[in-house]
Design a protein around this motif. Structure first.
Motif, PDB file in Angstrom:
ATOM      1  N   ARG A 114       7.454  10.458  -4.084  1.00 36.12           N
ATOM      2  CA  ARG A 114       7.427  10.500  -2.613  1.00 36.12           C
ATOM      3  C   ARG A 114       7.949   9.201  -1.995  1.00 36.12           C
ATOM      4  O   ARG A 114       8.584   9.236  -0.940  1.00 36.12           O
ATOM      5  CB  ARG A 114       5.999  10.773  -2.122  1.00 36.12           C
ATOM      6  CG  ARG A 114       5.540  12.213  -2.321  1.00 36.12           C
ATOM      7  CD  ARG A 114       4.230  12.452  -1.608  1.00 36.12           C
ATOM      8  NE  ARG A 114       4.369  12.306  -0.159  1.00 36.12           N
ATOM      9  CZ  ARG A 114       3.347  12.227   0.671  1.00 36.12           C
ATOM     10  NH1 ARG A 114       2.095  12.255   0.206  1.00 36.12           N
ATOM     11  NH2 ARG A 114       3.555  12.110   1.977  1.00 36.12           N
ATOM     12  N   THR A 115       7.667   8.095  -2.629  1.00 38.10           N
ATOM     13  CA  THR A 115       8.143   6.820  -2.088  1.00 38.10           C
ATOM     14  C   THR A 115       9.663   6.790  -2.060  1.00 38.10           C
ATOM     15  O   THR A 115      10.280   6.441  -1.042  1.00 38.10           O
ATOM     16  CB  THR A 115       7.612   5.648  -2.930  1.00 38.10           C
ATOM     17  OG1 THR A 115       6.185   5.699  -2.967  1.00 38.10           O
ATOM     18  CG2 THR A 115       8.052   4.320  -2.339  1.00 38.10           C
ATOM     19  N   CYS A 155       6.558  10.422   8.443  1.00 40.21           N
ATOM     20  CA  CYS A 155       5.970  11.567   7.743  1.00 40.21           C
ATOM     21  C   CYS A 155       6.025  11.453   6.223  1.00 40.21           C
ATOM     22  O   CYS A 155       5.219  12.093   5.526  1.00 40.21           O
ATOM     23  CB  CYS A 155       6.664  12.863   8.168  1.00 40.21           C
ATOM     24  SG  CYS A 155       6.473  13.241   9.920  1.00 40.21           S
ATOM     25  N   LEU A 156       6.977  10.663   5.696  1.00 38.17           N
ATOM     26  CA  LEU A 156       7.143  10.587   4.241  1.00 38.17           C
ATOM     27  C   LEU A 156       7.003   9.173   3.696  1.00 38.17           C
ATOM     28  O   LEU A 156       6.135   8.904   2.863  1.00 38.17           O
ATOM     29  CB  LEU A 156       8.517  11.161   3.860  1.00 38.17           C
ATOM     30  CG  LEU A 156       8.723  12.656   4.077  1.00 38.17           C
ATOM     31  CD1 LEU A 156      10.181  13.031   3.815  1.00 38.17           C
ATOM     32  CD2 LEU A 156       7.806  13.455   3.175  1.00 38.17           C
ATOM     33  N   ALA A 157       7.868   8.263   4.155  1.00 40.70           N
ATOM     34  CA  ALA A 157       7.916   6.934   3.548  1.00 40.70           C
ATOM     35  C   ALA A 157       6.630   6.138   3.774  1.00 40.70           C
ATOM     36  O   ALA A 157       6.055   5.581   2.829  1.00 40.70           O
ATOM     37  CB  ALA A 157       9.118   6.156   4.088  1.00 40.70           C
ATOM     38  N   ARG A 158       6.176   6.071   5.012  1.00 40.04           N
ATOM     39  CA  ARG A 158       5.000   5.250   5.315  1.00 40.04           C
ATOM     40  C   ARG A 158       3.733   5.762   4.621  1.00 40.04           C
ATOM     41  O   ARG A 158       2.999   4.968   4.006  1.00 40.04           O
ATOM     42  CB  ARG A 158       4.788   5.176   6.824  1.00 40.04           C
ATOM     43  CG  ARG A 158       3.745   4.148   7.256  1.00 40.04           C
ATOM     44  CD  ARG A 158       3.808   3.941   8.770  1.00 40.04           C
ATOM     45  NE  ARG A 158       2.898   2.909   9.197  1.00 40.04           N
ATOM     46  CZ  ARG A 158       1.646   3.128   9.596  1.00 40.04           C
ATOM     47  NH1 ARG A 158       1.185   4.371   9.621  1.00 40.04           N
ATOM     48  NH2 ARG A 158       0.866   2.138   9.984  1.00 40.04           N
ATOM     49  N   SER A 184       3.980   4.898   0.923  1.00 41.43           N
ATOM     50  CA  SER A 184       3.838   3.466   0.693  1.00 41.43           C
ATOM     51  C   SER A 184       2.383   3.036   0.811  1.00 41.43           C
ATOM     52  O   SER A 184       1.881   2.261  -0.007  1.00 41.43           O
ATOM     53  CB  SER A 184       4.700   2.695   1.689  1.00 41.43           C
ATOM     54  OG  SER A 184       4.539   1.298   1.537  1.00 41.43           O
ATOM     55  N   GLN A 185       1.676   3.550   1.809  1.00 47.15           N
ATOM     56  CA  GLN A 185       0.269   3.198   1.981  1.00 47.15           C
ATOM     57  C   GLN A 185      -0.580   3.719   0.835  1.00 47.15           C
ATOM     58  O   GLN A 185      -1.500   3.044   0.363  1.00 47.15           O
ATOM     59  CB  GLN A 185      -0.239   3.768   3.311  1.00 47.15           C
ATOM     60  CG  GLN A 185       0.335   3.063   4.526  1.00 47.15           C
ATOM     61  CD  GLN A 185      -0.147   3.684   5.830  1.00 47.15           C
ATOM     62  OE1 GLN A 185      -0.463   4.878   5.884  1.00 47.15           O
ATOM     63  NE2 GLN A 185      -0.195   2.886   6.885  1.00 47.15           N
ATOM     64  N   GLN A 186      -0.242   4.902   0.333  1.00 54.07           N
ATOM     65  CA  GLN A 186      -0.980   5.461  -0.794  1.00 54.07           C
ATOM     66  C   GLN A 186      -0.768   4.616  -2.045  1.00 54.07           C
ATOM     67  O   GLN A 186      -1.698   4.375  -2.816  1.00 54.07           O
ATOM     68  CB  GLN A 186      -0.535   6.900  -1.049  1.00 54.07           C
ATOM     69  CG  GLN A 186      -1.307   7.603  -2.157  1.00 54.07           C
ATOM     70  CD  GLN A 186      -0.846   9.029  -2.357  1.00 54.07           C
ATOM     71  OE1 GLN A 186       0.151   9.454  -1.796  1.00 54.07           O
ATOM     72  NE2 GLN A 186      -1.567   9.780  -3.161  1.00 54.07           N
ATOM     73  N   ALA A 187       0.471   4.133  -2.240  1.00 54.70           N
ATOM     74  CA  ALA A 187       0.758   3.295  -3.407  1.00 54.70           C
ATOM     75  C   ALA A 187       0.006   1.961  -3.336  1.00 54.70           C
ATOM     76  O   ALA A 187      -0.461   1.444  -4.339  1.00 54.70           O
ATOM     77  CB  ALA A 187       2.266   3.043  -3.502  1.00 54.70           C
ATOM     78  N   GLU A 188      -0.123   1.420  -2.100  1.00 54.84           N
ATOM     79  CA  GLU A 188      -0.804   0.137  -1.931  1.00 54.84           C
ATOM     80  C   GLU A 188      -2.310   0.248  -2.186  1.00 54.84           C
ATOM     81  O   GLU A 188      -2.930  -0.688  -2.668  1.00 54.84           O
ATOM     82  CB  GLU A 188      -0.578  -0.391  -0.522  1.00 54.84           C
ATOM     83  CG  GLU A 188       0.847  -0.863  -0.277  1.00 54.84           C
ATOM     84  CD  GLU A 188       1.079  -1.254   1.180  1.00 54.84           C
ATOM     85  OE1 GLU A 188       0.131  -1.116   1.973  1.00 54.84           O
ATOM     86  OE2 GLU A 188       2.209  -1.685   1.499  1.00 54.84           O
ATOM     87  N   THR A 189      -2.896   1.400  -1.851  1.00 50.65           N
ATOM     88  CA  THR A 189      -4.329   1.569  -2.010  1.00 50.65           C
ATOM     89  C   THR A 189      -4.723   2.121  -3.373  1.00 50.65           C
ATOM     90  O   THR A 189      -5.913   2.181  -3.706  1.00 50.65           O
ATOM     91  CB  THR A 189      -4.884   2.523  -0.929  1.00 50.65           C
ATOM     92  OG1 THR A 189      -4.191   3.780  -1.000  1.00 50.65           O
ATOM     93  CG2 THR A 189      -4.647   1.927   0.461  1.00 50.65           C
ATOM     94  N   ARG A 190      -3.707   2.519  -4.173  1.00 50.68           N
ATOM     95  CA  ARG A 190      -4.006   3.065  -5.493  1.00 50.68           C
ATOM     96  C   ARG A 190      -4.575   1.969  -6.392  1.00 50.68           C
ATOM     97  O   ARG A 190      -4.000   0.884  -6.496  1.00 50.68           O
ATOM     98  CB  ARG A 190      -2.743   3.651  -6.120  1.00 50.68           C
ATOM     99  CG  ARG A 190      -3.003   4.408  -7.421  1.00 50.68           C
ATOM    100  CD  ARG A 190      -1.708   4.978  -7.973  1.00 50.68           C
ATOM    101  NE  ARG A 190      -1.145   5.938  -7.038  1.00 50.68           N
ATOM    102  CZ  ARG A 190       0.089   5.878  -6.587  1.00 50.68           C
ATOM    103  NH1 ARG A 190       0.898   4.899  -6.947  1.00 50.68           N
ATOM    104  NH2 ARG A 190       0.545   6.797  -5.744  1.00 50.68           N
ATOM    105  N   PRO A 191      -5.703   2.189  -7.065  1.00 58.15           N
ATOM    106  CA  PRO A 191      -6.295   1.134  -7.908  1.00 58.15           C
ATOM    107  C   PRO A 191      -5.406   0.800  -9.091  1.00 58.15           C
ATOM    108  O   PRO A 191      -4.721   1.677  -9.644  1.00 58.15           O
ATOM    109  CB  PRO A 191      -7.635   1.757  -8.373  1.00 58.15           C
ATOM    110  CG  PRO A 191      -7.433   3.239  -8.229  1.00 58.15           C
ATOM    111  CD  PRO A 191      -6.511   3.420  -7.053  1.00 58.15           C
ATOM    112  N   SER A 192      -5.379  -0.469  -9.445  1.00 60.78           N
ATOM    113  CA  SER A 192      -4.589  -0.910 -10.590  1.00 60.78           C
ATOM    114  C   SER A 192      -5.225  -0.408 -11.868  1.00 60.78           C
ATOM    115  O   SER A 192      -6.454  -0.304 -11.981  1.00 60.78           O
ATOM    116  CB  SER A 192      -4.517  -2.443 -10.630  1.00 60.78           C
ATOM    117  OG  SER A 192      -3.932  -2.918  -9.435  1.00 60.78           O
TER     118      SER A 192
END
Length: 422
Positions: A228-229, A405-408, A411-419
């Protein structure tokens, strides 16, 4: 993978050339290679009406030379990116510029529209290697965060190409005829070949080479198309680029044939428009770290949507004046100058293992959307600015929608995904 700059000694085992990979001169060379795209599209724009007359054809067929160039450019990227992931960026660029040289000579000698169309397609097929692999090389050399800044400054440097290209094209048309435009492009290709052969180092280390098996290439493309990113940032770029291409496809007929500008006046107007792109790319580079990618894209897509809507509104209100086209498009290009490097870096950032394939698919989608829309502008051109302006307005709105609708969200989901646990 940490976002960091690749140290110079990482490449110490590679073949030595005149330039160091991390030098300013290498970045300048990559920008010069990238500039081939706008040079090959913008330099002959003032000559399109004259070429239609000289080759006894109509505006739709001459506009097809631009759409076919974009289609060839898009198709070539599906090949040159994955091939460069296997054999390196430099040898593929050398082969591409060799083909571009041959095709430029073919266009120069064309005596009918059919030969010109074939030459333009081959020109695109060879010329695609410059922009695509220069982008991939930046990702090879720099980390994902630093790549945004480098791509922004490369964009501001190469803005000189589209700014000067129509003026140079108009001058060549006036004194030597339209064939001289393709002669100059051939000479440019010769210069780039010499620099690639004798000065440019190879940016892709051997240990990061990818398989060229069709199954491996298709697996990379499939992975990217489900990411999606990647899709979000790519569509944000592609839709806004379609607005730029709509202007390239229709502006010479609108401003020269319909509004009465001379080719030289058209070139000056085009310089003002490209100045907007230059300003936008400088803003993108300066505030890349301070504001972040998504904040910049939020402002940029809004600017493209507002500028495109303003141009369409003026056209449908019957305001047929050069300022009603050039003014809004300057603002559109400010937004695009911010948007282009940020969306490009956003699409490539998660994919260092296949940067060539990611760059090629990014460019393929960008050019495919642009070629389709450019063809529509030619087909629905009614002698006024309405078709072109409406297309640019829709492109700006779609770019903003793609980001929000797509990029943002991706991107936010990737940033909040736990390492992952170490």
């Amino acid at each position: 993978m940490p976002a960091c700059r690749v140290p110079d000694d990482h490449y110490s085992s590679m073949e030595q050339h005149v330039l160091r990979l991390t030098s300013t001169a290498t970045i300048a060379l990559l920008a010069t290679l990238t500039a081939l795209g706008p040079l090959a599209t913008d330099m002959y724009l003032p000559a399109m009406p004259s070429m239609a007359e000289a080759l006894s054809t109509g505006p739709d067929e001459i506009q097809l030379t631009l759409s076919l160039y974009m289609a060839g450019f898009a198709l070539a990227q599906l090949f040159c990116g994955p091939i460069s992931d296997r054999f390196g960026r430099r040898p593929v660029m050398i082969a591409g510029f060799g083909l571009f040289l041959f095709a430029s000579l073919m266009c120069m000698l064309a005596s009918n529209i059919e030969t010109l169309l074939v030459g333009r397609f081959l020109q695109a097929f060879g010329g695609a290697t410059g922009p695509v692999l220069a982008r991939a090389a930046v990702r090879d050399i720099f980390g994902p965060i630093e790549a945004s800044r480098v791509l922004s400054y490369m964009a501001s440097t190469m803005a000189l190409a589209p700014a000067l290209a129509p003026v140079i094209g108009a001058g060549l048309l006036l004194f030597f005829g339209w064939q001289a435009i393709f002669t100059l492009l051939a000479l440019y290709a010769v210069a780039m070949l010499l620099l690639l052969i004798f000065a440019m180092p190879e940016p892709l280390p051997v240990e990061r080479r990818q398989s060229i098996q069709p199954s491996a290439i298709l697996a990379n493309f499939r992975m990217l198309l489900t990411q999606r990113t990647f899709i979000g940032y790519t569509l944000t770029n592609a839709t806004s680029f379609a607005g730029l291409f709509a202007f390239l496809s229709g502006s010479s007929f609108v401003l020269i044939d319909f509004m009465g500008l001379t080719p030289f006046q058209y070139g000056i107007g085009f310089m003002l428009i490209v100045a907007g792109f230059f300003v936008g790319s400088l803003v993108s580079g300066r505030y890349s770290h301070r504001l972040g990618r998504d904040r910049l894209l939020q402002y940029a897509t809004l600017m493209c949507a507002l500028a495109g809507t303003a141009m369409a509104s003026l056209a449908f209100a019957g305001v047929y004046a050069a300022w009603a086209v050039i003014g809004p498009h300057i603002l559109f290009l400010v937004g695009f100058g911010i948007l282009m490097p940020q969306s490009m870096a956003g699409a490539l950032a998660p994919n260092p293992q296949c940067a060539g394939s990611a760059s090629s698919l990014f460019g393929f989608l960008q050019m495919t959307v642009a070629a389709l829309i450019g063809t529509l502008v030619g087909q629905f051109h009614d002698g006024t600015s309405q078709a072109m302006a409406l297309t640019i307005g829709l492109a700006g709105v779609l770019s903003m929608a793609s980001f929000w609708c797509l990029a943002r969200p991706a991107s936010q989901q990737a940033e909040t995904r736990p390492s992952p646990a170490k």
